[in-house]
Scaffold this motif. Sequence first.
Motif, PDB file in Angstrom:
ATOM      1  N   VAL A  16      -2.623  -4.059  67.751  1.00 21.23           N
ATOM      2  CA  VAL A  16      -3.358  -4.425  66.538  1.00 21.23           C
ATOM      3  C   VAL A  16      -3.954  -5.817  66.706  1.00 21.23           C
ATOM      4  O   VAL A  16      -5.085  -6.089  66.325  1.00 21.23           O
ATOM      5  CB  VAL A  16      -2.402  -4.425  65.312  1.00 21.23           C
ATOM      6  N   ASP A  17      -3.171  -6.715  67.292  1.00 18.61           N
ATOM      7  CA  ASP A  17      -3.581  -8.113  67.385  1.00 18.61           C
ATOM      8  C   ASP A  17      -2.708  -8.811  68.435  1.00 18.61           C
ATOM      9  O   ASP A  17      -1.593  -8.366  68.711  1.00 18.61           O
ATOM     10  CB  ASP A  17      -3.361  -8.794  66.023  1.00 18.61           C
ATOM     11  N   ILE A  19      -1.127 -12.592  69.346  1.00 19.41           N
ATOM     12  CA  ILE A  19      -0.916 -13.944  68.828  1.00 19.41           C
ATOM     13  C   ILE A  19      -0.993 -14.922  69.985  1.00 19.41           C
ATOM     14  O   ILE A  19      -0.393 -14.692  71.037  1.00 19.41           O
ATOM     15  CB  ILE A  19       0.463 -14.042  68.143  1.00 19.41           C
ATOM     16  N   ASN A  21      -0.199 -17.611  72.479  1.00 19.88           N
ATOM     17  CA  ASN A  21       1.105 -18.090  72.957  1.00 19.88           C
ATOM     18  C   ASN A  21       2.276 -17.314  72.367  1.00 19.88           C
ATOM     19  O   ASN A  21       3.348 -17.865  72.153  1.00 19.88           O
ATOM     20  CB  ASN A  21       1.324 -19.565  72.600  1.00 19.88           C
ATOM     21  N   GLY A  22       2.054 -16.075  72.063  1.00 21.75           N
ATOM     22  CA  GLY A  22       3.134 -15.333  71.422  1.00 21.75           C
ATOM     23  C   GLY A  22       3.028 -13.853  71.694  1.00 21.75           C
ATOM     24  O   GLY A  22       2.309 -13.423  72.601  1.00 21.75           O
ATOM     25  N   PRO A  23       3.756 -13.082  70.916  1.00 27.12           N
ATOM     26  CA  PRO A  23       3.782 -11.629  71.147  1.00 27.12           C
ATOM     27  C   PRO A  23       2.529 -10.915  70.641  1.00 27.12           C
ATOM     28  O   PRO A  23       1.627 -11.547  70.091  1.00 27.12           O
ATOM     29  CB  PRO A  23       5.006 -11.203  70.344  1.00 27.12           C
ATOM     30  N   ILE A  25       1.063  -7.532  68.293  1.00 29.48           N
ATOM     31  CA  ILE A  25       1.464  -6.622  67.220  1.00 29.48           C
ATOM     32  C   ILE A  25       1.156  -5.213  67.703  1.00 29.48           C
ATOM     33  O   ILE A  25       0.008  -4.883  67.980  1.00 29.48           O
ATOM     34  CB  ILE A  25       0.696  -6.916  65.912  1.00 29.48           C
ATOM     35  N   LEU A 160       6.459  -6.774  66.477  1.00 32.83           N
ATOM     36  CA  LEU A 160       6.020  -7.909  67.294  1.00 32.83           C
ATOM     37  C   LEU A 160       6.715  -7.810  68.636  1.00 32.83           C
ATOM     38  O   LEU A 160       7.948  -7.851  68.710  1.00 32.83           O
ATOM     39  CB  LEU A 160       6.436  -9.208  66.611  1.00 32.83           C
ATOM     40  N   ASN A 162       6.477  -8.590  73.146  1.00 27.21           N
ATOM     41  CA  ASN A 162       5.817  -9.042  74.360  1.00 27.21           C
ATOM     42  C   ASN A 162       5.694  -7.836  75.276  1.00 27.21           C
ATOM     43  O   ASN A 162       6.644  -7.073  75.424  1.00 27.21           O
ATOM     44  CB  ASN A 162       6.642 -10.136  75.034  1.00 27.21           C
TER      45      ASN A 162
END
Lengths: 462, 197
Positions: A16-17, A19, A21-23, A25, A160, A162
């Motif tokens: 979906v998206d 983030i 520097n992050g996981p 969706i 959420l 990785n």
Amino acid sequence: MVGKTLFDKVWDAHVVDTIENGPQILYIDKHLIHEVTSPQAFNELEERGIPVARPDQIVATADHNTPTENQHLPIKDALSRNQLDQLTKNCEKHGITLYALGHKYNGIVHVMAPELGITQPGMTMVCGDSHTSTHGAFGAIAFGIGTSQVGQVFASQSLLLNKPKSLRVNVNGKLAPNVLPKDVILYIISKLGTNAGTGYFCEYAGNVFEEMSMEGRMTVCNMSIEMGARGGMIAPDQTTFDYVEGRKFAPQGDAFAKAVSYWKTLPTDEDAAFDKEYHIDAADIAPMLTYGTNPGMGIKINGNIPEKGDMTFDKALEYMNFKQGSQLLDTAINYVFIGSCTNSRIEDFRIAADYVRGKSKAANVNAWLVPGSQQVAKQLEEEGLKEVFEEAGFVLRQPGCSACLAMNDDKIPAGEYCVSTSNRNFEGRQGQGARTILASPLVAAATAIAGKIVDITKEAVA
Amino acid sequence: MEKFTKLTTTAVPLPIENIDTDQIIPARFLKATDKKGFGDNVFRDWRFEKDGSLNADFPINQPQYAGAKILVAGDNFGCGSSREHAAWAIVGYGFKVVISSFFADIFKGNALNNGLLPIQVSPEFLTQLMTGIQENPELPITIDLENQVVKTAFAKAEFEIDPYKKVCMINGYDDIDFLLSKKTEIEAFENNRTLFV
């Protein structure tokens, strides 16, 4: 452009998206729930006043904590009864389809969903159960989640995450007689270890898996978590499409044809790269047994327990009351369990019944058969297998997880060995002090007849 | 979720590899429908003898380790079942941190979702730490999440944590809040897809 893996294709279609520097969706197509890992998630939503986002994409069953005898009677244990009542109330309140105890579709979540056609190639599926990896047999991304994540999917139909790394295990060649899918996966885990797959999603490839039935593929993918991999997948092919076609929740008519044309695009591209890859010669695989307290501690049925000597290894052998360098053949066995989400499908019982037909179980053995679902139980009767087992002295129970995790009354007594078709031989898994030896349904059946472990490689071909 | 920034405390050694979630909390204790009380049964079959008495040899039961808030465990901690009850049991008993040389995926995620910090260190550092606390149970260990450092008087190691999860731990946020803030994007995704449903 570098090609994509089966896993990449399904994953990328559900992002979906991302983030910074992050996981990412990840959108979840199907969410399976059961009585043990869902109540706290429902409570959490309730306390925070959050509705269930997509109840029509959730399917519930009762399986982990259900009795396998007298399912028509009220459940005796108050805590278990309350847990099942909670599931019923929560499903009613939120408009979620529930196949409760006694329903014709009730069964172990990983047996019930595929047989109803809920599981389909290219989907993302989750469940609060680590053996959700089973559904990867269809070319779906399917993995187990914790209860906090069950709550997240309730709230948003997303998670959420990785993106895991990719791993491929190739098994090519010809399997020896009496080697079943269970032996293939036990062999893989014994070679790679219990954490080789941690952080990875695994694809199983090669002619051995291509030639396997869907039941066999489910057995293999089911145990991916036992080598640490969150999920395992096998590319969908004609075997997959034929299995799915016509099932209750499968696409029908034109929709099915359209789905198949999409599913055919999913297999890994030839030029796709994996982070890690293993090659195994099918001829090296034999019927397997575990001798220790994790599924990686496996040997060939006529092999010897390795000679190692670290604290963890010694502790495991002490628990099992086995000695380094010794064999398991001829070990007297008083309990045999054929069941669990690994091996409780109709094919597993057909194999066991073929071996058992016309024979009787040994006097010392308690042989429990627990079908994976009501539909499997019905098939056992229709195909006359129930009679075969009962004539041989086996006890046929009602569907559920049963002695795989011994949450209900189906416990193996302390100190006793159980040759079990389930997936975990952890300390106390099948009851406090119980000693589990994991094996295929064929080895389990042969053990029940002999009352001890026998060399199935020396017997007629199943 | 409780916030986590910095902590100085003692640790309990559990030098066993592949500790699975069935050992952390056996299945027979999974019948509750809330999160309370799991701490009473953490490592149940190792902590108690068959007759229900305490196993005096099990490190968690030893008086010299009383009050420790860190669990130092062997490789591949938390493998097996996805039961979040394992994280609830460890938190419920009073631990705030687990240090190991390797964690199983699902357990690691469950821990982070419950304010329990899983810290992965090198096998060498783990051995050093394990020996250190076995020799001196009162050894203070400092966990500094902001700087991603674990240190004792004689050793220091940096550890990795997902940047998003670090923010969640420090502020006590959980994923539900974040996902709900993305509702518009999730609905747009649903409306644009041609597969399934």
